[in-house]
Enzyme design. Structure first.
Site, mmCIF file in Angstrom:
data_model
loop_
_atom_site.group_PDB
_atom_site.id
_atom_site.type_symbol
_atom_site.label_atom_id
_atom_site.label_comp_id
_atom_site.label_asym_id
_atom_site.label_seq_id
_atom_site.Cartn_x
_atom_site.Cartn_y
_atom_site.Cartn_z
ATOM 1 N N CYS A 242 -23.948 31.626 17.438
ATOM 2 C CA CYS A 242 -23.857 31.206 18.858
ATOM 3 C C CYS A 242 -24.632 29.895 18.936
ATOM 4 O O CYS A 242 -25.676 29.817 19.585
ATOM 5 C CB CYS A 242 -24.495 32.234 19.777
ATOM 6 S SG CYS A 242 -23.906 33.907 19.554
ATOM 7 N N GLY A 246 -26.784 23.323 19.464
ATOM 8 C CA GLY A 246 -27.453 23.190 18.175
ATOM 9 C C GLY A 246 -28.961 23.155 18.165
ATOM 10 O O GLY A 246 -29.548 22.800 17.143
ATOM 11 N N GLY A 247 -29.615 23.555 19.262
ATOM 12 C CA GLY A 247 -31.084 23.561 19.253
ATOM 13 C C GLY A 247 -31.636 24.216 17.988
ATOM 14 O O GLY A 247 -32.478 23.648 17.291
ATOM 15 N N LYS A 248 -31.110 25.413 17.681
ATOM 16 C CA LYS A 248 -31.649 26.123 16.508
ATOM 17 C C LYS A 248 -30.955 25.703 15.223
ATOM 18 O O LYS A 248 -31.549 25.771 14.151
ATOM 19 C CB LYS A 248 -31.555 27.621 16.716
ATOM 20 C CG LYS A 248 -32.338 27.981 17.950
ATOM 21 C CD LYS A 248 -32.705 29.352 18.133
ATOM 22 C CE LYS A 248 -33.333 29.499 19.499
ATOM 23 N NZ LYS A 248 -32.484 29.017 20.629
ATOM 24 N N ASP A 266 -19.491 28.131 17.868
ATOM 25 C CA ASP A 266 -19.657 28.428 19.299
ATOM 26 C C ASP A 266 -18.276 28.281 19.929
ATOM 27 O O ASP A 266 -17.520 27.385 19.540
ATOM 28 C CB ASP A 266 -20.644 27.446 19.958
ATOM 29 C CG ASP A 266 -21.168 27.961 21.293
ATOM 30 O OD1 ASP A 266 -22.308 28.468 21.345
ATOM 31 O OD2 ASP A 266 -20.407 27.876 22.283
ATOM 32 N N ASP A 305 -27.932 33.996 18.521
ATOM 33 C CA ASP A 305 -28.740 33.578 19.682
ATOM 34 C C ASP A 305 -27.842 33.836 20.888
ATOM 35 O O ASP A 305 -27.171 32.942 21.390
ATOM 36 C CB ASP A 305 -29.094 32.093 19.528
ATOM 37 C CG ASP A 305 -30.102 31.617 20.553
ATOM 38 O OD1 ASP A 305 -30.754 32.467 21.189
ATOM 39 O OD2 ASP A 305 -30.234 30.395 20.729
ATOM 40 N N CYS A 358 -32.947 34.985 25.397
ATOM 41 C CA CYS A 358 -34.036 34.419 26.217
ATOM 42 C C CYS A 358 -34.077 35.193 27.531
ATOM 43 O O CYS A 358 -34.166 34.599 28.599
ATOM 44 C CB CYS A 358 -33.863 32.929 26.432
ATOM 45 S SG CYS A 358 -32.353 32.468 27.282
HETATM 46 C C1 LIG Z 1 -28.269 31.075 24.281
HETATM 47 S S1 LIG Z 1 -26.909 30.055 24.082
HETATM 48 C C2 LIG Z 1 -27.154 29.381 22.474
HETATM 49 C C3 LIG Z 1 -28.199 28.322 22.407
HETATM 50 C C4 LIG Z 1 -28.285 27.658 21.059
HETATM 51 N N1 LIG Z 1 -28.384 28.581 19.972
HETATM 52 C C5 LIG Z 1 -29.456 26.699 20.987
HETATM 53 O O1 LIG Z 1 -30.471 26.991 20.364
HETATM 54 O O2 LIG Z 1 -29.340 25.623 21.583
HETATM 55 C C6 LIG Z 1 -25.617 31.186 23.784
HETATM 56 C C7 LIG Z 1 -24.324 30.578 23.293
HETATM 57 O O3 LIG Z 1 -23.420 31.643 23.005
HETATM 58 C C8 LIG Z 1 -22.134 31.147 23.178
HETATM 59 N N2 LIG Z 1 -21.183 32.270 23.240
HETATM 60 C C9 LIG Z 1 -20.641 32.869 24.327
HETATM 61 N N3 LIG Z 1 -19.800 33.847 23.941
HETATM 62 C C10 LIG Z 1 -19.804 33.875 22.600
HETATM 63 C C11 LIG Z 1 -19.130 34.636 21.612
HETATM 64 N N4 LIG Z 1 -18.284 35.609 21.957
HETATM 65 N N5 LIG Z 1 -19.369 34.378 20.299
HETATM 66 C C12 LIG Z 1 -20.238 33.415 19.946
HETATM 67 N N6 LIG Z 1 -20.912 32.650 20.836
HETATM 68 C C13 LIG Z 1 -20.702 32.878 22.146
HETATM 69 C C14 LIG Z 1 -22.236 30.291 24.428
HETATM 70 O O4 LIG Z 1 -21.192 29.332 24.481
HETATM 71 C C15 LIG Z 1 -23.618 29.661 24.279
HETATM 72 O O5 LIG Z 1 -23.544 28.367 23.732
#
Ligand SMILES: C[S@@+](CC[C@H](N)C(=O)[O-])C[C@H]1O[C@@H](n2cnc3c(N)ncnc32)[C@H](O)[C@@H]1O
Length: 421
Positions: A242, A246-248, A266, A305, A358
């Site tokens: 997820c 790309g923060g992580k 993503d 994430d 989070c």
């Molecule tokens: C908490 S954010 C991720 C933040 C990111 N890892 C960072 O550190 O910047 C959750 C992410 O999950 C994605 N997402 C939503 N549904 C998803 C799915 N079914 N499978 C994978 N990713 C999904 C969203 O688009 C979103 O970008």
């Protein structure tokens, strides 16, 4: 009675409120938009752009007034005895009772005609004290019990600005020196060896050469811990399932010293485009962006994430709490569980799976992971960050950090291992 010793109002004493003189109509216009549901950040941005000649103090006072009246609206409605009071009355009640200005000064700055009668009793509920929707205050009481008071008080101050050093480019010490030469004071974080907190007023980070050179990213210290829990090593195959923008992923690429395979997926294509731009600035060269859900991969480490209710990040915006939909929370655990199961199939035997959010919501955190462990064979929970993670960040075998305990946003993570054989 409040049982929190922490006073989120004390920071308001250093705001140059007198600079609001003559700005009551501008403040009232912005506040009526915020109180009717528009995002405070966007309203303030438009207001400041429409009034470019304002002095530094005027901009600061206006920003604090717009954010704080937006934030404290429930408590102010209680103080006024009517949550539908006119907008200048909200500003008056805020300046007089919460920012501590004398009544006459609050009248002069807010645009009301004369001092208003305000309720003198303490707000009787957690929701009114800390200006939260009732359902959310009840949720935090269920999550934290008596500590809910302290947690909610800490939601009412903006969090620190924290940077993560890009170890591909520099060290934390060298970054601190470089920032000082650019006029920005920092201090090291206590929990993440990559963290530097900004000290003093918010600088314009986007104007700094050190940012353009990719020496750091802005990232909460708790969020850095999630990336560290993956314990990614050079040469491995790591999947960020997820990845968002790309923060992580950037953090994982730096931990891998640009050696190995780093896969980022993503469903949001625009976020993946931003991820690629950020990789090039940070010098992370091993990322392979996946535009479709991965299949057939067996990674050494997978990070989930997960999309979540983000209740741990509420202090990042004064009005986020008022724009949450309680119904949307109940749909999330199913989604999270699906993603976690998909992730489980992509971890090699002996490999690691980190599930992170989070949010502060057991239904999205512990219950998702424990349900997964009950129903999907072949995984075990391992202690998070053994040997390096501060023990105060571990609760019942999971990482848990929160503003009132660690000064971070609220985060949860579980570290799972796929059993060999
Ligand atoms: C908490 S954010 C991720 C933040 C990111 N890892 C960072 O550190 O910047 C959750 C992410 O999950 C994605 N997402 C939503 N549904 C998803 C799915 N079914 N499978 C994978 N990713 C999904 C969203 O688009 C979103 O970008």
């Amino acid at each position: 009675m409040s049982t929190s010793c922490f006073d989120p109002l004390s920071r308001l004493r250093s705001v140059p409120w007198s600079a609001l003189h003559g700005l009551a109509p501008v403040a009232a216009q912005a506040l009526s938009l915020v109180l009717s549901g528009q995002p405070a950040e966007r309203v303030l941005d438009r207001t400041l752009r429409a009034h470019r000649s304002l002095s530094r103090d005027q901009r600061q006072a206006l920003a604090e007034a717009v954010f704080n009246v937006g934030l404290w609206r429930r408590r102010l409605g209680f103080l006024l005895g009517d949550p539908e009071s006119p907008v200048p009355a909200f500003l008056y009640a805020f300046l007089h009772r919460l920012a501590g200005l004398p009544a006459g000064e609050a009248v002069r700055l807010s645009g009301v005609q004369a001092p208003l009668a305000l309720v003198s009793e303490e707000p009787p509920s957690l929701a009114l004290r800390w200006s939260l929707p009732d359902w959310l205050a009840e949720h935090f009481i269920r999550e934290f019990g008596p500590a809910a008071e302290d947690f909610c008080a800490h939601l009412n101050v903006p969090g620190p600005i924290t940077l993560r050093v890009n170890r591909l480019r520099t060290t934390r010490e060298a970054l601190g020196e470089r920032l000082r030469s650019e006029g920005v004071e920092t201090r090291p974080g206590a929990l993440s060896p990559l963290a530097l907190h900004i000290v003093g007023p918010r600088p314009n980070l986007y104007g700094l050469d050190s940012l353009r050179e990719g020496l750091f990213e802005v990232q909460d210290e708790g969020s850095q811990l999630l990336g560290l829990l993956v314990e990614a090593r050079p040469g491995e195959t790591v999947l960020d399932l997820c990845s968002g923008a790309g923060g992580k992923t950037l953090q994982l690429g730096a931990a891998m010293e640009n050696r190995g395979r780093l896969l980022a997926y993503d469903p949001d294509a625009e976020r993946l485009d931003r991820l690629l731009q950020r990789c090039s600035r940070a010098g992370v060269s091993i990322v392979q962006v996946l535009r479709a859900p991965p299949e057939g991969v067996l990674a050494d480490r997978v990070l989930v994430d997960a999309p979540c209710s983000e209740l741990g990040s509420l202090r990042r915006g004064p009005d986020l709490r008022f724009r949450l939909d309680p119904a949307s929370l109940s749909a999330l655990p199913r989604v999270q569980r699906d993603i976690l199961e998909r992730a489980g199939r992509l971890v090699r035997p002996g490999g690691r799976l980190v599930y992170a959010t989070c949010t502060v919501n057991r239904a999205e955190n512990e219950e998702v992971v424990l349900g997964f462990l009950r129903e999907v064979p072949g995984f075990r929970l391992v202690p998070p960050g053994a040997g390096w993670l501060d023990p105060s960040c571990v609760r019942e075998g999971f990482l848990f950090c929160a503003p009132h305990l660690h000064g971070t946003d609220g985060f949860f993570a579980a570290v799972l291992e796929r059993v060999v054989g």
